[in-house]
Design a protein around this motif. Structure first.
Motif, PDB file in Angstrom:
ATOM      1  N   ARG A 129       0.771  -1.152  -0.070  1.00  0.00           N
ATOM      2  CA  ARG A 129       0.010   0.114   0.025  1.00  0.00           C
ATOM      3  C   ARG A 129       0.947   1.285  -0.023  1.00  0.00           C
ATOM      4  O   ARG A 129       0.620   2.286  -0.673  1.00  0.00           O
ATOM      5  CB  ARG A 129      -0.997   0.110   1.138  1.00  0.00           C
ATOM      6  CG  ARG A 129      -2.008  -0.915   1.367  1.00  0.00           C
ATOM      7  CD  ARG A 129      -3.058  -0.643   2.277  1.00  0.00           C
ATOM      8  NE  ARG A 129      -3.979  -1.693   2.435  1.00  0.00           N
ATOM      9  CZ  ARG A 129      -5.046  -1.233   3.260  1.00  0.00           C
ATOM     10  NH1 ARG A 129      -5.263  -0.359   3.884  1.00  0.00           N
ATOM     11  NH2 ARG A 129      -5.925  -2.287   3.609  1.00  0.00           N
ATOM     12  N   ASP A 130       1.924   1.325   0.877  1.00  0.00           N
ATOM     13  CA  ASP A 130       2.761   2.308   0.914  1.00  0.00           C
ATOM     14  C   ASP A 130       3.603   2.578  -0.380  1.00  0.00           C
ATOM     15  O   ASP A 130       3.604   3.866  -0.673  1.00  0.00           O
ATOM     16  CB  ASP A 130       3.797   2.281   1.985  1.00  0.00           C
ATOM     17  CG  ASP A 130       3.334   2.109   3.360  1.00  0.00           C
ATOM     18  OD1 ASP A 130       1.938   2.662   3.554  1.00  0.00           O
ATOM     19  OD2 ASP A 130       3.840   1.718   4.376  1.00  0.00           O
ATOM     20  N   GLN A 151       1.059   4.325  -2.790  1.00  0.00           N
ATOM     21  CA  GLN A 151       0.693   5.680  -2.315  1.00  0.00           C
ATOM     22  C   GLN A 151       2.003   6.314  -2.713  1.00  0.00           C
ATOM     23  O   GLN A 151       1.435   7.757  -3.102  1.00  0.00           O
ATOM     24  CB  GLN A 151       0.562   5.695  -0.895  1.00  0.00           C
ATOM     25  CG  GLN A 151      -0.143   7.182  -0.486  1.00  0.00           C
ATOM     26  CD  GLN A 151      -0.479   7.058   0.740  1.00  0.00           C
ATOM     27  OE1 GLN A 151      -0.479   6.255   1.673  1.00  0.00           O
ATOM     28  NE2 GLN A 151      -1.137   8.097   1.520  1.00  0.00           N
ATOM     29  N   THR A 182      -8.910  -0.113  -2.502  1.00  0.00           N
ATOM     30  CA  THR A 182      -7.470   0.252  -1.682  1.00  0.00           C
ATOM     31  C   THR A 182      -6.821   1.446  -2.660  1.00  0.00           C
ATOM     32  O   THR A 182      -6.385   2.354  -2.136  1.00  0.00           O
ATOM     33  CB  THR A 182      -6.587  -0.904  -1.664  1.00  0.00           C
ATOM     34  OG1 THR A 182      -7.093  -1.989  -0.939  1.00  0.00           O
ATOM     35  CG2 THR A 182      -5.280  -0.422  -1.156  1.00  0.00           C
ATOM     36  N   LEU A 188      -6.733   5.494  -1.468  1.00  0.00           N
ATOM     37  CA  LEU A 188      -5.505   6.123  -1.446  1.00  0.00           C
ATOM     38  C   LEU A 188      -5.385   7.499  -2.228  1.00  0.00           C
ATOM     39  O   LEU A 188      -4.865   8.316  -1.627  1.00  0.00           O
ATOM     40  CB  LEU A 188      -4.437   5.174  -1.840  1.00  0.00           C
ATOM     41  CG  LEU A 188      -4.080   4.173  -1.042  1.00  0.00           C
ATOM     42  CD1 LEU A 188      -2.896   2.954  -1.732  1.00  0.00           C
ATOM     43  CD2 LEU A 188      -3.301   4.462   0.344  1.00  0.00           C
ATOM     44  N   TRP A 189      -6.023   7.319  -3.767  1.00  0.00           N
ATOM     45  CA  TRP A 189      -5.897   8.685  -4.260  1.00  0.00           C
ATOM     46  C   TRP A 189      -6.677   9.588  -3.838  1.00  0.00           C
ATOM     47  O   TRP A 189      -6.369  11.005  -3.776  1.00  0.00           O
ATOM     48  CB  TRP A 189      -6.351   8.225  -5.940  1.00  0.00           C
ATOM     49  CG  TRP A 189      -6.008   9.310  -6.601  1.00  0.00           C
ATOM     50  CD1 TRP A 189      -4.986   9.696  -7.254  1.00  0.00           C
ATOM     51  CD2 TRP A 189      -7.247  10.523  -6.784  1.00  0.00           C
ATOM     52  NE1 TRP A 189      -5.338  10.849  -8.044  1.00  0.00           N
ATOM     53  CE2 TRP A 189      -6.797  11.183  -7.726  1.00  0.00           C
ATOM     54  CE3 TRP A 189      -8.378  10.568  -6.736  1.00  0.00           C
ATOM     55  CZ2 TRP A 189      -7.254  12.227  -8.249  1.00  0.00           C
ATOM     56  CZ3 TRP A 189      -9.182  11.399  -7.034  1.00  0.00           C
ATOM     57  CH2 TRP A 189      -8.732  12.433  -8.001  1.00  0.00           C
TER      58      TRP A 189
END
Length: 442
Positions: free
Chosen positions: A319-320, A323, A370, A374-375
């Motif tokens: 995820r990081d 992002q 997800t 994030l966006w």
């Protein structure tokens, strides 16, 4: 700027037509918000002057019309100013495999949802298709590179099918708008020979689309909405590892950029020369290296989750990383955007499939939630264009709808001034002074 209690007086003249029984009046604000009123004209009589008083307009009732939002913008706005929402793997609603079905809306419904950038992978297939040049067809590929089969088992979906569908949309409700079709190759175990074959077939398809009057050509930093309305901007993402295959697309009416490294590791930035072969590593791999007078694309790919030994790594590290990419491209665009040059586009690709094998814990919907969330939560440059944002699972996820609407509405942010090309001054026609008694000049 109008406020509470403001009064707008409009005088319009119309040649009467007894067959018209209703009149639709649409008010469109500078922020692309609309309100429509229907007027009954049954009481209108020939040879008489009729005065119509429009109902009161309540500013609170003004809404975005996402179906035709792009046509509501000033046609003199530069392309580089516009933030466009897109759909990743746009045509995979045609698939039967649920866990790979990245879209649930058909093309028409995606248009109506506000999507204006469409993306697909392509491969080579042996199938007769007139627009694709007989038996040398270009097929639509899924996220694993496999051909997307038609539901009636009559063969595979081709790029020709896609172009015909786009032409239908761009000649109907959306004739005053434009859209983008982003194409990239996906062939398992690809070789230079295979890619050369694909590019040569792709050239045939693109030439045919040009004959259909579908492709927008001659795009440059001065191009505006009005210059490309009713057209499709074709963008081919060239595989940078196979430069010997590029010449197959020579003189094609496409907008090209190259990719050479995994975007999950580092975003790749590249100019997009129009109608010319790009140099290898054109523009460098740094956003600060962008130069030249052409149109530039700043690109970041936030794609599939990593899968190893049958286990999908659904971790914060992944995820990081996604992002970080989305943040990097927005930061780079904010640093490189120059409103007086109008040459930079930015695209953030929010795509990706689920883990596969019907794993309910990591379906395409989970990936979409997800990526889209994030966006939405990233600090975007308020006074800059956001570029193209390619969303996953259009029509399924609430976060997707939120994202699409956020991209569209950014164009109407009163703090974000969309730069415009000076409108050409047309010479007035007829007797501009009129006649003293108010009679006809003809």
């Amino acid at each position: 700027m109008m406020g509470d209690g403001s009064l707008l007086k409009v005088r319009a003249f119309m040649i009467p037509n007894p067959d018209v029984t209703s009149l639709k009046v649409k008010v469109v604000t500078a922020e692309s918000k609309t309100m429509t009123k229907n007027l009954n004209m049954n009481s209108f009589k020939p040879k008489q002057i009729h005065f119509v008083k429009l109902p009161k307009i309540n500013v609170k009732d003004l809404k975005f019309d996402y179906t035709i939002w792009l046509s509501q913008l000033d046609p003199n706005i530069y392309l580089s100013e516009i933030s466009l929402p897109g759909s990743a793997l746009s045509f995979n609603y045609l698939m039967s495999d649920t866990y790979k079905k990245t879209q649930t809306m058909e093309l028409k419904d995606q248009f109506n949802a506000g999507v204006r950038v469409f993306q697909c992978h392509v491969n080579t297939i042996d199938q007769t298709s007139s627009i694709d040049g007989g038996s040398t067809s270009v097929g639509i590929a899924d996220s694993d590179g496999n051909s997307v089969l038609k539901s009636d088992n009559s063969g595979s979906w081709t790029l020709g099918d896609v172009l015909i569908a786009l032409q239908k949309e761009m000649s109907g409700t959306h004739k005053d708008e434009f859209c983008v079709l982003a194409i990239s190759d996906w062939i398992s175990g690809i070789t230079t020979a295979q890619l050369s074959t694909l590019y040569s077939r792709l050239k045939v398809v693109l030439d045919k689309a040009g004959e259909m009057g579908l492709i927008a050509t001659g795009i440059n930093p001065n191009t505006t909405i009005g210059d490309v309305k009713g057209k499709v901007i074709i963008k081919v993402q060239l595989n940078g590892e196979y430069t010997d295959a590029w010449n197959q697309l020579s003189k094609a009416n496409v907008w090209m950029n190259t990719y050479e490294q995994a975007a999950e590791t580092a975003p790749y930035y590249s100019p997009m020369p129009y109608g010319a072969q790009p140099d290898k590593n054109a523009g460098g791999i740094s956003a600060w290296a962008l130069d030249g007078s052409g149109m530039n694309l700043i690109y970041s790919d936030c794609a599939n989750p990593i899968e190893r030994t049958g286990i999908v790594l659904y971790s914060y590290n992944w995820r990081d990383g996604v992002q970080a990419n989305a943040t990097a491209v927005l930061t780079a665009y904010a640093q490189n955007y120059e409103s007086t040059e109008h040459r930079n586009f930015s695209m953030t690709y929010l795509g990706g499939c689920g883990g596969g094998n019907n794993r309910s814990s990591y379906t395409t919907s989970t990936v979409a939630s997800t990526l889209n969330a994030l966006w939405l939560n990233i600090n975007k440059p308020t006074l800059k264009p956001w570029g193209w944002v390619m969303f996953n699972c259009v029509g399924t996820e609430a976060t997707t709808t939120q994202g699409i609407q956020a991209v569209i509405e950014h164009n109407a942010d009163p703090e974000f001034k969309l730069a415009r090309r000076s409108a050409a001054k047309a010479k007035p026609s007829g007797d501009t002074k009129g006649i003293a008694n108010g009679g006809t000049v003809f």
